[in-house]
Design an enzyme around this catalytic site. Sequence first.
Site, mmCIF file in Angstrom:
data_model
loop_
_atom_site.group_PDB
_atom_site.id
_atom_site.type_symbol
_atom_site.label_atom_id
_atom_site.label_comp_id
_atom_site.label_asym_id
_atom_site.label_seq_id
_atom_site.Cartn_x
_atom_site.Cartn_y
_atom_site.Cartn_z
ATOM 1 N N TYR A 97 4.986 5.029 11.016
ATOM 2 C CA TYR A 97 5.325 3.619 11.261
ATOM 3 C C TYR A 97 6.115 2.948 10.129
ATOM 4 C CZ TYR A 97 0.916 3.035 8.662
ATOM 5 O OH TYR A 97 -0.084 3.108 7.724
ATOM 6 N N ARG B 227 0.875 -1.181 0.000
ATOM 7 C CA ARG B 227 0.000 0.000 0.000
ATOM 8 C C ARG B 227 0.901 1.216 0.000
ATOM 9 N NH1 ARG B 227 -0.864 2.342 4.617
ATOM 10 N NH2 ARG B 227 -1.103 0.560 5.993
ATOM 11 N N HIS C 270 -3.214 4.107 5.119
ATOM 12 C CA HIS C 270 -4.274 3.110 5.310
ATOM 13 C C HIS C 270 -5.633 3.704 4.910
ATOM 14 C CE1 HIS C 270 -6.835 0.068 7.064
ATOM 15 N NE2 HIS C 270 -7.478 1.032 7.683
HETATM 16 C C1 LIG Z 1 -12.983 -7.248 13.150
HETATM 17 C C2 LIG Z 1 -12.297 -5.932 12.982
HETATM 18 N N1 LIG Z 1 -11.282 -5.593 13.790
HETATM 19 C C3 LIG Z 1 -10.655 -4.399 13.617
HETATM 20 C C4 LIG Z 1 -11.061 -3.527 12.658
HETATM 21 C C5 LIG Z 1 -10.343 -2.181 12.456
HETATM 22 N N2 LIG Z 1 -9.577 -2.240 11.225
HETATM 23 C C6 LIG Z 1 -10.005 -1.634 10.095
HETATM 24 S S1 LIG Z 1 -8.986 -1.876 8.816
HETATM 25 C C7 LIG Z 1 -7.935 -2.798 9.736
HETATM 26 C C8 LIG Z 1 -6.677 -3.381 9.133
HETATM 27 C C9 LIG Z 1 -6.938 -4.473 8.183
HETATM 28 O O1 LIG Z 1 -5.727 -4.860 7.604
HETATM 29 P P1 LIG Z 1 -5.646 -5.840 6.390
HETATM 30 O O2 LIG Z 1 -6.600 -6.966 6.566
HETATM 31 O O3 LIG Z 1 -4.219 -6.184 6.208
HETATM 32 O O4 LIG Z 1 -6.184 -4.979 5.151
HETATM 33 P P2 LIG Z 1 -5.613 -3.618 4.533
HETATM 34 O O5 LIG Z 1 -6.301 -2.499 5.263
HETATM 35 O O6 LIG Z 1 -4.135 -3.604 4.732
HETATM 36 O O7 LIG Z 1 -5.996 -3.641 3.102
HETATM 37 C C10 LIG Z 1 -8.385 -2.913 11.049
HETATM 38 C C11 LIG Z 1 -7.669 -3.632 12.122
HETATM 39 C C12 LIG Z 1 -12.146 -3.904 11.844
HETATM 40 N N3 LIG Z 1 -12.601 -3.126 10.859
HETATM 41 N N4 LIG Z 1 -12.742 -5.124 12.012
#
Ligand SMILES: Cc1ncc(C[n+]2csc(CCOP(=O)(O)OP(=O)(O)O)c2C)c(N)n1
Length: 369
Positions: free
Chosen positions: A280, A267, A271
């Site tokens: 970070y 990415r 985020h």
């Molecule tokens: C069950 C849950 N826990 C925490 C969150 C908060 N949250 C939103 S995005 C995210 C990171 C997700 O990372 P990843 O699966 O690697 O996807 P990326 O955003 O990197 O595409 C988190 C922890 C959430 N939306 N749902």
Amino acid sequence: MFTLSSKNVEESPQFKQIIVPDGSVKKDLVPKVSNKELVRWYRTMVTVRVLDEKAMRLQRQGRIGFNVPTTGQEAHVGAAAALKDTDWIFPAYREHGAALYRGLPLRTIVNHYFGNNDDPHRGRRLPGLFGSRDQRFVNPSAPIGTQIIHAVGAAYAAKYLKDGTVTMVFFGDGATSSNDFHSGMNFAKVFDVPCVLICQNNQYAISLPVKRQTKAKNLVDKAIGYGMPGIQVDGNDVFAVYSAVSEAAKRARKGNGPTFIESVTYRLGAHSSSDDPTRYRSKEEVETWEARDPIKRFRTYLISQAILTEEESKQIDADIVDNLNQLVKEAEAVEKPPLETMFTDVYEEMPWHLKEQLENLRRIMGGGK
Ligand SMILES: Cc1ncc(C[n+]2csc(CCOP(=O)(O)OP(=O)(O)O)c2C)c(N)n1
């Protein structure tokens, strides 16, 4: 055992790559796709990039509320291109390219960003979390990983109905730590459902790097535990992504069950528009990945093969910018949804408690719209 890091991805022995970062290709692996189709992929990838850049600016100017960046992950367009239009896609929230490839109009996405009256979601979803039944592109769920079990369940239904469709689910590296990943992967293989599970490993779950997400050397190794074939692919290489998904979809359609794909990408942006990634990760790390830009290398390939000239590619890019600017202008002029739409379209007939809340809201807002 080999551990993947941002410095050595290309050296991984199991890494599937066809267009190397300088734009040259491993000739015998190039998929047989028409030039017209390749240009369609290019257009879609550039549209995703331009849309993201524009959306970030609009958000900073306070003209839209939120943006989920997609820059760096555009090669997933190849995953959508490898399916039939009748297959179902269960996205996470960075798969704008798959939606556009499927034919979701850019205008619809722009209207959605503004949450205006022409937004099919009428401003009730976080911008970026859009879906469309017509395109068989399911609405992403905000809770991480939940779409995995939805996709596996839909694939189970497809198998039961023998309707020949395949489902494909996208999720991030962070989602591989969710309960739904485990139950989805397990159920998918136990029942050999026609599902392609594709993890866009973009190296971070917000600020958490993948090496703190798991002790597995590589995410693709997780497939072994479920008895499922796994493919690790260069997620910045549209050909490699296309080939991996083609192979997985073929396996699924033949009745040989699911495949787990780890698509190794990055990415390049934040985020979300609420995040500051400089807190970070280092500039050097970002630069390492900028050198693997999926669009630049695909453009270099198309030009080297005379599929596009330099000028044509520039013209395509410029047309996309102009078209988007026009769509933004039009979307911004569309009225916002009337106040009561917060309460309508939920039930066929508005229940008493929603009517009461609507009346209260009208009173508080002084009868305003
Ligand atoms: C069950 C849950 N826990 C925490 C969150 C908060 N949250 C939103 S995005 C995210 C990171 C997700 O990372 P990843 O699966 O690697 O996807 P990326 O955003 O990197 O595409 C988190 C922890 C959430 N939306 N749902």
